[in-house]
Structure formats: structure tokens, C-alpha cells
Design a protein around this motif. Structure first.
Motif, short mmCIF file in Angstrom:
data_model
loop_
_atom_site.label_atom_id
_atom_site.label_comp_id
_atom_site.label_asym_id
_atom_site.label_seq_id
_atom_site.Cartn_x
_atom_site.Cartn_y
_atom_site.Cartn_z
N GLY A 173 0.77 -1.30 0.01
CA GLY A 173 0.07 -0.04 0.00
C GLY A 173 0.75 1.17 -0.04
N ARG A 174 1.93 1.28 0.82
CA ARG A 174 2.45 2.39 1.08
C ARG A 174 3.37 2.69 -0.32
NH1 ARG A 174 7.37 3.89 5.50
NH2 ARG A 174 8.21 5.79 4.58
N VAL A 175 3.98 1.62 -1.04
CA VAL A 175 4.50 1.86 -2.19
C VAL A 175 3.79 2.25 -3.41
CG1 VAL A 175 6.26 0.72 -4.05
CG2 VAL A 175 6.47 0.17 -1.51
N ARG A 176 2.57 1.60 -3.42
CA ARG A 176 1.62 1.93 -4.51
C ARG A 176 1.07 3.54 -4.40
NH1 ARG A 176 4.28 -1.76 -6.42
NH2 ARG A 176 3.32 -3.91 -6.51
N ARG A 177 0.96 3.84 -3.09
CA ARG A 177 0.56 5.24 -2.65
C ARG A 177 1.57 6.04 -3.01
NH1 ARG A 177 -1.32 3.87 1.51
NH2 ARG A 177 0.33 4.19 2.84
N ASN A 178 2.69 5.98 -2.30
CA ASN A 178 3.84 7.05 -2.44
C ASN A 178 5.09 6.93 -3.26
OD1 ASN A 178 2.30 7.92 -0.14
ND2 ASN A 178 3.82 7.08 1.52
N GLY A 179 5.07 5.60 -4.00
CA GLY A 179 6.11 5.45 -4.85
C GLY A 179 7.30 4.61 -3.83
N PHE A 180 8.16 3.77 -4.66
CA PHE A 180 9.13 3.20 -3.83
C PHE A 180 10.15 4.33 -3.10
CE2 PHE A 180 13.14 0.97 -3.06
CZ PHE A 180 12.57 -0.41 -2.66
N LEU A 185 5.51 11.28 -4.02
CA LEU A 185 4.53 11.84 -3.06
C LEU A 185 3.65 12.95 -3.99
CD1 LEU A 185 6.56 12.10 0.26
CD2 LEU A 185 4.47 10.55 -0.22
N ASN A 186 4.39 13.65 -4.83
CA ASN A 186 3.89 14.84 -5.62
C ASN A 186 2.68 14.41 -6.69
OD1 ASN A 186 5.65 13.72 -7.10
ND2 ASN A 186 6.37 15.81 -7.86
N THR A 187 2.85 13.24 -6.82
CA THR A 187 1.61 12.67 -8.04
C THR A 187 0.40 11.79 -7.58
OG1 THR A 187 3.06 10.83 -8.39
CG2 THR A 187 3.81 12.86 -9.83
N ILE A 188 0.53 11.70 -6.27
CA ILE A 188 -0.64 10.91 -5.59
C ILE A 188 -1.91 11.24 -6.41
CG2 ILE A 188 -1.83 10.12 -3.51
CD1 ILE A 188 0.81 10.40 -2.14
N ARG A 259 -5.23 2.87 -0.83
CA ARG A 259 -5.77 3.53 0.34
C ARG A 259 -5.37 2.51 1.52
NH1 ARG A 259 -11.94 2.69 -2.02
NH2 ARG A 259 -12.19 0.40 -1.92
N TRP A 260 -4.64 1.68 1.40
CA TRP A 260 -4.42 0.41 2.32
C TRP A 260 -2.82 0.52 2.73
CZ3 TRP A 260 -0.89 -3.55 2.21
CH2 TRP A 260 -1.05 -4.63 3.08
N ASP A 261 -2.58 0.00 3.97
CA ASP A 261 -1.16 0.04 4.31
C ASP A 261 -1.06 -0.98 5.40
OD1 ASP A 261 1.17 0.93 6.23
OD2 ASP A 261 0.98 2.35 4.79
#
Length: 336
Positions: A173-180, A185-188, A259-261
Motif C-alpha cells: 500500500g505504501r509503495v503503490r501510494r507514495n512510490g518506492f 508523493l507529488n503525483t498521488i 488506500r491500504w497500509d
């Protein structure tokens, strides 16, 4: 004891389709055996491999361990390696292909939603606790890479699991949301809009869009910014390739993934917890972030395999041995 080799066998050369080094090629009396099984979960056929210890006697009572595979992985790769090695230590182990992935059922193919991956783990527990010889009161869980993140989420509620271990845990979840490494972060919001449109198109009967490019050239792979991805392509597409394994997943899955973590509410874990990761893994930050959040258990350890990267924990003999050197006494102590 069999050890993995640098380049594993072609899946077509192994009667069970296994690609990891040292894999079982035939079932022999008195040795660890493999048993392909199929069971139903949510109306879908789930395919799995059960490994039984040497001199397995269904009239005895054995501890059991569920092994959850990485993102893009299948039961014939690293999950099978660890399941086989743990069976050598006297456990009945099961590793299954996720629903919609590998050899398991489900349409469209390569859906990768957290709720399904977590349910896969519950379903494996349902099946293996009823398997001949299994002591349902001694059930453990090992999650590898993405399977590690889903294992944390499954075990926080499913108290059939008496103990939990993760290897090279990946917080999908974190990687798909925020990127590796939190690099996007700026394209979420823009990506969420794209994903929403992909779902709308899919639900309207249009083309199903996929994320996770699986057809990169060697030059493109070499330019990837993260070692985990560079070595991941080497592992999944060259040394340990299998036709059922793919990085691709439906873009609409990102509605659920983003939306998951994996760390949400992991304070609910009160079982013993062992988290293992390579000291040189560029994914290490995910294990180091999750570990202190598991405040509900007093029996926990974070172990770093010195010198190992993320993918190297999947197959390099000395690093696999190092992981098993921690897993073996951990399960022996906590599955009594």
C-alpha cells in the motif's frame, strides 16, 4: 539438506513446476514430500502445495506454517523454497497462489487487491488446519515481500496464527501510494484520478488496463533507480522465471492498494513476531517502519541479514541459511 543454486531449473524440467534450487523432483519414502492440492475460497479454485516432513505419519500431530508469496511471485519460487526448507525441520507447510494470480482461479487475471491477498492467508489456514496430521493449535505464518505485509494484516485479527514471521517485508500500500522510497508523493492525486478512470473503463466493459511493466529490455532494467527492482527482474524473468509469474496487475486494483497500509492497526498483533530483512536491502525502510508500530506484542525481534539485498534473501544460499537460522529456533520456540 538441499540448498538453492544460483540459476534454478526450468519449470518444465521439474514435475511439480518448481524453479528454486534444490527443489523436490520426486516424492520418496522417508523424505520431505510435496502434495499439490486445490481448494475453494470465495467460489474460486485455489491451487497450493503442501509439504510434509520426512517420515510423515498422518496419525501424528505436527505444527504447520502458512507461507505467503511475494507480489508477482507464485508458490513455485521463493515461497516454495522456504516451505520446503521448513518442512525439513518437521513442519507441515503450505504455500498457495493468490486468487486471480498464478494457477489459481479468478477473472480478470492479475487482480492484486489487499483484501483478496489477506483472505488468501485466512483460506490457507482454513485448509491446512484440517489437513491430516496438523495440530491446529500450533499454526505459524511466514510472509515474504508483499506476502509479509499481508501476513501482518492477516495475523492482527486471525488468532489461529500463534506466531508470525516476515522476510523482506514489502508494504504494498505504501509503495503503490507514495512510490518506492516515497519517491512519488507529488503525483498521488493525479495517479488516483488515472486509477479511478481505469476502473470506470473496466466496469463499462472496456479494455482492462494494467500497471507493472513486465517487458523491459536489459538496458531499461539496468537504468531502474532501485536495486530491488533491478534484481527482481533478474530473479523473476531470468534465473527463477515461471510462466505463471508476472509483475502486471490490474490498474483498478490501485483503488484498493493506495488506500491500504500494511502497518494499519498492527498494534493488534499480540503474538510473537520476527521480522527479517537484508541489511543492504533498499526496501529495509519498510520493515524498520513497521516493527516499532507492533506495540501489542512483547515478544518481537527485528533481525538484519548482514550484507543481503531484498532479492538475495530469496535464493542466495548463505542468506537463505541465515534467514532459516533465525526462523528455525523462532518457530520451534513459539509453536510448542
Amino acid at each position: 539438506m538441499a540448498n538453492p543454486t544460483t540459476v534454478a531449473a526450468d519449470s518444465k524440467q521439474n514435475p511439480f513446476g518448481l524453479v528454486y534450487g534444490g527443489a523436490i523432483t520426486n516424492n520418496e519414502p522417508g523424505k520431505v514430500n510435496i502434495h499439490p492440492v486445490t481448494y475453494k475460497l470465495g467460489g474460486l479454485d485455489i491451487v497450493a502445495n503442501v509439504y510434509t516432513p520426512a517420515n510423515y505419519d498422518p496419525r501424528r500431530r505436527y505444527p504447520a506454517i502458512v507461507v505467503a508469496h511475494p507480489n508477482g511471485g507464485i508458490k513455485e519460487q521463493v515461497a516454495g523454497l522456504y516451505a520446503q526448507r521448513l518442512a525439513e525441520q518437521g513442519y507441515i507447510t503450505i504455500t498457495m497462489d493468490a486468487a486471480y494470480q498464478g494457477g489459481s482461479g479468478g477473472q480478470p487475471r492479475s487482480v492484486d487487491k489487499p483484501q483478496f491477498r489477506i483472505e488468501d492467508i485466512h483460506g490457507a489456514a482454513d485448509f491446512i488446519t484440517r489437513y491430516a496430521g496438523v495440530d491446529a493449535e500450533r499454526l505459524g505464518l511466514l510472509g515474504i515481500c508483499g506476502g509479509g505485509g499481508y501476513a501482518l494484516s492477516a495475523a492482527k485479527a486471525d488468532k489461529r496464527f500463534k506466531t508470525i514471521a516476515t522476510l523482506s517485508m514489502f508494504n504494498s500500500g505504501r509503495v503503490r501510494r507514495n512510490g518506492f522510497a516515497d519517491s512519488q508523493l507529488n503525483t498521488i492525486q493525479d495517479r488516483l484520478k488515472q486509477v479511478s478512470q481505469a476502473r470506470a473503463q473496466e466496469m463499462a466493459g472496456g479494455e482492462i488496463l494494467y500497471a507493472g511493466d513486465a517487458n523491459l529490455t536489459d538496458a531499461q532494467i539496468a537504468k531502474l533507480p532501485f536495486e530491488m527492482y533491478r534484481q527482481g527482474y533478474e530473479y523473476y524473468w531470468k534465473t527463477h522465471a515461471h510462466p505463471n509469474s508476472t509483475f502486471k496487475y490490474t490498474m483498478s486494483s490501485l483503488l484498493d492498494l493506495m488506500r491500504w497500509d500494511a502497518t494499519d492497526q498492527i498494534d493488534l498483533i499480540d503474538q510473537p513476531l520476527l521480522m527479517i530483512a537484508g541489511s543492504k536491502a533498499d526496501s529495509l525502510y519498510m520493515t524498520e517502519d513497521a516493527f516499532p508500530k507492533a506495540v501489542g506484542t512483547k515478544d518481537k525481534e527485528l533481525f538484519k541479514i548482514e550484507g543481503a539485498t531484498h532479492i538475495e534473501t530469496y535464493w542466495v544460499p548463505k542468506y537463505v541459511d541465515a534467514a532459516l537460522g533465525k526462523l528455525t529456533p523462532f518457530f520451534a520456540r513459539t509453536l510448542v
